[in-house]
Design a protein around this motif. Structure first.
Motif, short mmCIF file in Angstrom:
data_model
loop_
_atom_site.label_atom_id
_atom_site.label_comp_id
_atom_site.label_asym_id
_atom_site.label_seq_id
_atom_site.Cartn_x
_atom_site.Cartn_y
_atom_site.Cartn_z
N ASP A 12 0.83 -1.20 0.00
CA ASP A 12 0.00 0.00 0.00
C ASP A 12 0.87 1.26 0.00
OD1 ASP A 12 -2.48 -1.36 0.04
OD2 ASP A 12 -2.33 -1.61 2.21
N LEU A 13 1.92 1.24 0.81
CA LEU A 13 2.79 2.41 0.94
C LEU A 13 4.23 1.95 1.01
CD1 LEU A 13 3.22 5.47 1.47
CD2 LEU A 13 2.88 5.00 3.90
N ILE A 14 5.08 2.60 0.23
CA ILE A 14 6.52 2.36 0.27
C ILE A 14 7.20 3.66 0.67
CG2 ILE A 14 8.59 1.75 -1.04
CD1 ILE A 14 6.85 -0.01 -2.81
N PHE A 15 8.05 3.58 1.70
CA PHE A 15 8.83 4.73 2.14
C PHE A 15 10.27 4.53 1.66
CE2 PHE A 15 11.37 6.82 5.62
CZ PHE A 15 11.15 8.11 5.18
N ILE A 16 10.74 5.43 0.81
CA ILE A 16 12.06 5.33 0.21
C ILE A 16 13.05 6.16 1.03
CG2 ILE A 16 13.44 5.78 -1.86
CD1 ILE A 16 10.78 5.61 -3.46
N ASP A 17 13.98 5.46 1.67
CA ASP A 17 15.00 6.14 2.48
C ASP A 17 16.29 5.33 2.45
OD1 ASP A 17 16.09 8.08 4.10
OD2 ASP A 17 15.30 7.23 5.95
N GLY A 18 16.60 4.77 1.28
CA GLY A 18 17.80 3.95 1.15
C GLY A 18 18.95 4.77 0.58
N ASP A 19 19.58 4.24 -0.43
CA ASP A 19 20.69 4.90 -1.12
C ASP A 19 20.18 6.21 -1.74
OD1 ASP A 19 22.70 5.70 -2.87
OD2 ASP A 19 23.14 3.65 -3.54
N HIS A 20 20.78 7.33 -1.38
CA HIS A 20 20.28 8.64 -1.82
C HIS A 20 20.97 9.18 -3.07
CE1 HIS A 20 18.04 9.97 2.03
NE2 HIS A 20 17.92 8.67 1.82
N ARG A 21 21.76 8.33 -3.73
CA ARG A 21 22.33 8.79 -5.01
C ARG A 21 21.20 8.90 -6.03
NH1 ARG A 21 26.50 4.42 -6.27
NH2 ARG A 21 24.93 3.24 -5.16
N CYS A 22 21.26 9.93 -6.85
CA CYS A 22 20.18 10.25 -7.79
C CYS A 22 19.75 9.04 -8.62
CB CYS A 22 20.62 11.40 -8.69
SG CYS A 22 19.31 11.95 -9.81
#
Length: 108
Positions: free
Chosen positions: A74-84
């Protein structure tokens, strides 16, 4: 409102039941504070799941290549590798595998 409040508000308001967090690092910072029926996490470092929480020790690319295309969160929070380049991959994969995704813009 901080990111935890925002995520919990979205989950509660939309009656979401599945949550995936990409990039957990320390579960007490964010992951353990999210209230959702079924929580999942992926991180390249070992993270210990508890209370029936599913954790994968792999990259988000590895996880998404492993998941069937019809597997949805339902929801994915993206906070992994911050390279573009990686953020763009995570966004693309999240569009395929979720109803809604949220990116941690507060880290920049």
């Amino acid at each position: 409102m901080n990111k935890i409040d925002i995520i919990n508000f979205i989950i509660n308001h939309l009656s979401y039941e599945t949550y995936l967090e990409i990039g957990i690092r320390n579960p007490n910072d964010n992951f353990n504070k999210i209230i959702c029926k079924r929580k999942y996490g992926v991180d390249v470092k070992k993270v210990i799941g508890h209370n029936g929480v599913q954790m994968w020790k792999k990259t988000s690319d590895q996880l998404f290549s492993y998941l069937p295309i019809h597997h949805k969160f339902d929801l994915i929070f993206i906070d992994g590798d911050h390279r573009c380049e990686q953020v763009m991959k995570d966004i693309f994969n999240s569009i395929i595998h979720s109803i809604l995704f949220y990116f941690n813009l507060l880290s920049f």
